[in-house]
Design a protein around this motif. Structure first.
Motif, PDB file in Angstrom:
ATOM      1  N   GLN A  33      37.827  50.475  -7.395  1.00 17.25           N
ATOM      2  CA  GLN A  33      39.164  49.937  -8.011  1.00 17.25           C
ATOM      3  C   GLN A  33      40.367  50.762  -7.239  1.00 17.25           C
ATOM      4  O   GLN A  33      41.432  50.129  -7.042  1.00 17.25           O
ATOM      5  CB  GLN A  33      39.023  49.864  -9.244  1.00 17.25           C
ATOM      6  N   SER A  34      40.114  51.996  -7.309  1.00 14.35           N
ATOM      7  CA  SER A  34      41.134  52.833  -6.944  1.00 14.35           C
ATOM      8  C   SER A  34      41.443  52.507  -5.286  1.00 14.35           C
ATOM      9  O   SER A  34      42.574  52.500  -5.052  1.00 14.35           O
ATOM     10  CB  SER A  34      40.614  54.370  -6.936  1.00 14.35           C
ATOM     11  N   VAL A  35      40.463  52.181  -4.658  1.00 18.94           N
ATOM     12  CA  VAL A  35      40.632  52.000  -3.320  1.00 18.94           C
ATOM     13  C   VAL A  35      41.547  50.632  -3.040  1.00 18.94           C
ATOM     14  O   VAL A  35      42.522  50.463  -2.324  1.00 18.94           O
ATOM     15  CB  VAL A  35      39.297  51.869  -2.359  1.00 18.94           C
ATOM     16  N   THR A  36      41.093  49.650  -4.009  1.00 17.24           N
ATOM     17  CA  THR A  36      41.830  48.409  -4.153  1.00 17.24           C
ATOM     18  C   THR A  36      43.100  48.493  -4.354  1.00 17.24           C
ATOM     19  O   THR A  36      44.146  48.197  -3.666  1.00 17.24           O
ATOM     20  CB  THR A  36      41.335  47.578  -5.024  1.00 17.24           C
ATOM     21  N   LEU A  37      43.481  49.411  -5.391  1.00 18.09           N
ATOM     22  CA  LEU A  37      44.893  49.827  -5.746  1.00 18.09           C
ATOM     23  C   LEU A  37      45.649  50.523  -4.919  1.00 18.09           C
ATOM     24  O   LEU A  37      46.934  50.272  -4.298  1.00 18.09           O
ATOM     25  CB  LEU A  37      44.838  50.847  -7.101  1.00 18.09           C
ATOM     26  N   TRP A  38      44.977  51.518  -4.032  1.00 13.81           N
ATOM     27  CA  TRP A  38      45.811  51.901  -2.703  1.00 13.81           C
ATOM     28  C   TRP A  38      46.228  51.244  -1.601  1.00 13.81           C
ATOM     29  O   TRP A  38      47.288  51.024  -1.097  1.00 13.81           O
ATOM     30  CB  TRP A  38      44.705  53.165  -2.219  1.00 13.81           C
ATOM     31  N   GLU A  39      45.215  50.257  -1.445  1.00 10.30           N
ATOM     32  CA  GLU A  39      45.240  49.074  -0.499  1.00 10.30           C
ATOM     33  C   GLU A  39      46.570  48.235  -0.829  1.00 10.30           C
ATOM     34  O   GLU A  39      47.486  48.001  -0.088  1.00 10.30           O
ATOM     35  CB  GLU A  39      44.224  48.444  -0.346  1.00 10.30           C
ATOM     36  N   MET A  40      46.742  48.104  -2.262  1.00 13.87           N
ATOM     37  CA  MET A  40      47.628  47.165  -2.843  1.00 13.87           C
ATOM     38  C   MET A  40      49.060  47.886  -2.714  1.00 13.87           C
ATOM     39  O   MET A  40      50.011  47.407  -2.383  1.00 13.87           O
ATOM     40  CB  MET A  40      47.640  46.663  -4.031  1.00 13.87           C
ATOM     41  N   ASP A  42      49.708  50.038  -0.560  1.00  9.59           N
ATOM     42  CA  ASP A  42      50.206  50.226   1.025  1.00  9.59           C
ATOM     43  C   ASP A  42      50.755  48.816   1.325  1.00  9.59           C
ATOM     44  O   ASP A  42      51.584  48.933   1.797  1.00  9.59           O
ATOM     45  CB  ASP A  42      48.822  50.607   1.644  1.00  9.59           C
ATOM     46  N   THR A  43      50.264  47.869   0.835  1.00  9.65           N
ATOM     47  CA  THR A  43      50.539  46.627   1.359  1.00  9.65           C
ATOM     48  C   THR A  43      51.937  46.249   0.513  1.00  9.65           C
ATOM     49  O   THR A  43      52.959  46.050   1.181  1.00  9.65           O
ATOM     50  CB  THR A  43      49.774  45.399   0.443  1.00  9.65           C
ATOM     51  N   LEU A  44      52.449  46.738  -0.578  1.00  7.66           N
ATOM     52  CA  LEU A  44      53.583  46.759  -1.297  1.00  7.66           C
ATOM     53  C   LEU A  44      54.571  47.534  -0.484  1.00  7.66           C
ATOM     54  O   LEU A  44      55.756  47.191  -0.466  1.00  7.66           O
ATOM     55  CB  LEU A  44      53.514  47.061  -2.830  1.00  7.66           C
ATOM     56  N   GLN A  45      54.106  48.849  -0.040  1.00 10.93           N
ATOM     57  CA  GLN A  45      55.163  49.667   0.631  1.00 10.93           C
ATOM     58  C   GLN A  45      55.578  48.946   1.754  1.00 10.93           C
ATOM     59  O   GLN A  45      56.664  48.955   2.272  1.00 10.93           O
ATOM     60  CB  GLN A  45      54.385  51.061   0.772  1.00 10.93           C
ATOM     61  N   THR A  46      54.394  48.403   2.741  1.00  9.17           N
ATOM     62  CA  THR A  46      54.844  47.847   3.741  1.00  9.17           C
ATOM     63  C   THR A  46      55.826  46.512   3.619  1.00  9.17           C
ATOM     64  O   THR A  46      56.689  46.294   4.394  1.00  9.17           O
ATOM     65  CB  THR A  46      53.542  47.292   4.517  1.00  9.17           C
ATOM     66  N   GLU A  47      55.533  45.805   2.461  1.00  9.96           N
ATOM     67  CA  GLU A  47      56.497  44.643   2.416  1.00  9.96           C
ATOM     68  C   GLU A  47      57.856  45.289   1.997  1.00  9.96           C
ATOM     69  O   GLU A  47      58.929  44.607   2.404  1.00  9.96           O
ATOM     70  CB  GLU A  47      55.781  43.603   1.101  1.00  9.96           C
ATOM     71  N   GLU A  48      57.687  46.311   1.167  1.00  9.36           N
ATOM     72  CA  GLU A  48      59.161  46.926   0.684  1.00  9.36           C
ATOM     73  C   GLU A  48      59.887  47.270   2.112  1.00  9.36           C
ATOM     74  O   GLU A  48      61.090  46.995   2.245  1.00  9.36           O
ATOM     75  CB  GLU A  48      59.007  48.040  -0.217  1.00  9.36           C
ATOM     76  N   MET A  49      59.014  47.849   3.039  1.00  7.71           N
ATOM     77  CA  MET A  49      59.817  48.385   4.297  1.00  7.71           C
ATOM     78  C   MET A  49      60.460  47.236   4.822  1.00  7.71           C
ATOM     79  O   MET A  49      61.613  47.353   5.684  1.00  7.71           O
ATOM     80  CB  MET A  49      58.788  49.281   4.853  1.00  7.71           C
ATOM     81  N   SER A  50      59.584  46.095   4.898  1.00 10.04           N
ATOM     82  CA  SER A  50      60.083  45.115   5.711  1.00 10.04           C
ATOM     83  C   SER A  50      61.027  44.426   4.950  1.00 10.04           C
ATOM     84  O   SER A  50      62.249  43.857   5.757  1.00 10.04           O
ATOM     85  CB  SER A  50      58.970  44.065   5.766  1.00 10.04           C
ATOM     86  N   ARG A  51      61.353  44.488   3.870  1.00 10.74           N
ATOM     87  CA  ARG A  51      62.298  43.835   2.928  1.00 10.74           C
ATOM     88  C   ARG A  51      63.409  44.801   3.389  1.00 10.74           C
ATOM     89  O   ARG A  51      64.747  44.208   3.564  1.00 10.74           O
ATOM     90  CB  ARG A  51      62.175  43.679   1.430  1.00 10.74           C
ATOM     91  N   ILE A  52      63.470  45.951   3.400  1.00 15.20           N
ATOM     92  CA  ILE A  52      64.748  46.853   3.616  1.00 15.20           C
ATOM     93  C   ILE A  52      65.078  46.584   5.089  1.00 15.20           C
ATOM     94  O   ILE A  52      66.408  46.492   5.265  1.00 15.20           O
ATOM     95  CB  ILE A  52      64.389  48.457   3.538  1.00 15.20           C
TER      96      ILE A  52
END
Length: 115
Positions: A33-40, A42-52
């Motif tokens: 679950q921790s790995v899944t949360l870290w992956e999520m 990371d994905t959210l951070q990538t999406e946020e950078m793309s949005r910025i």
């Protein structure tokens, strides 16, 4: 009696092993679950950078459009100014021609009277 104690000891040992296996399974699930949360995350951070980045590109495009619009309005103002100057020159030429025609007409009248 020794056999009963041995059986009891083995039963407790087996219970502890079962509990240990259960704890390991729980820890493994938590780790997954921790790995899944870290992956999520990371994905959210990538999406946020793309949005910025997309927002920055949009702001740059809007600034460029405002600059072009300002240049366009400036060119329209210059064109209007040139048109006004051309119109004034044409009006002045018209008045000069009318004045020459009027002067020529007066001279021809004067010449006719002189004859």
């Amino acid at each position: 009696r020794v056999a009963a104690e041995k059986d009891e000891f083995e039963a407790r040992l087996q219970l502890k092993e079962s509990q240990s296996v259960a704890k390991v399974n729980i820890l493994r699930k938590e780790a997954e679950q921790s790995v899944t949360l870290w992956e999520m995350a990371d994905t959210l951070q990538t999406e946020e950078m793309s949005r910025i980045l997309a927002t920055q590109r949009l702001q740059q495009w809007e600034a460029e459009q405002k600059g072009r619009q300002t240049q366009y309005h400036h060119l329209l103002a210059l064109q209007a100014e040139r048109n006004a100057e051309r119109s004034a020159r044409m009006q002045l030429e018209k008045f000069e021609i009318e004045a020459r025609v009027s002067l020529a007409h007066e001279r021809s009248l004067d010449n006719a009277q002189a004859l």
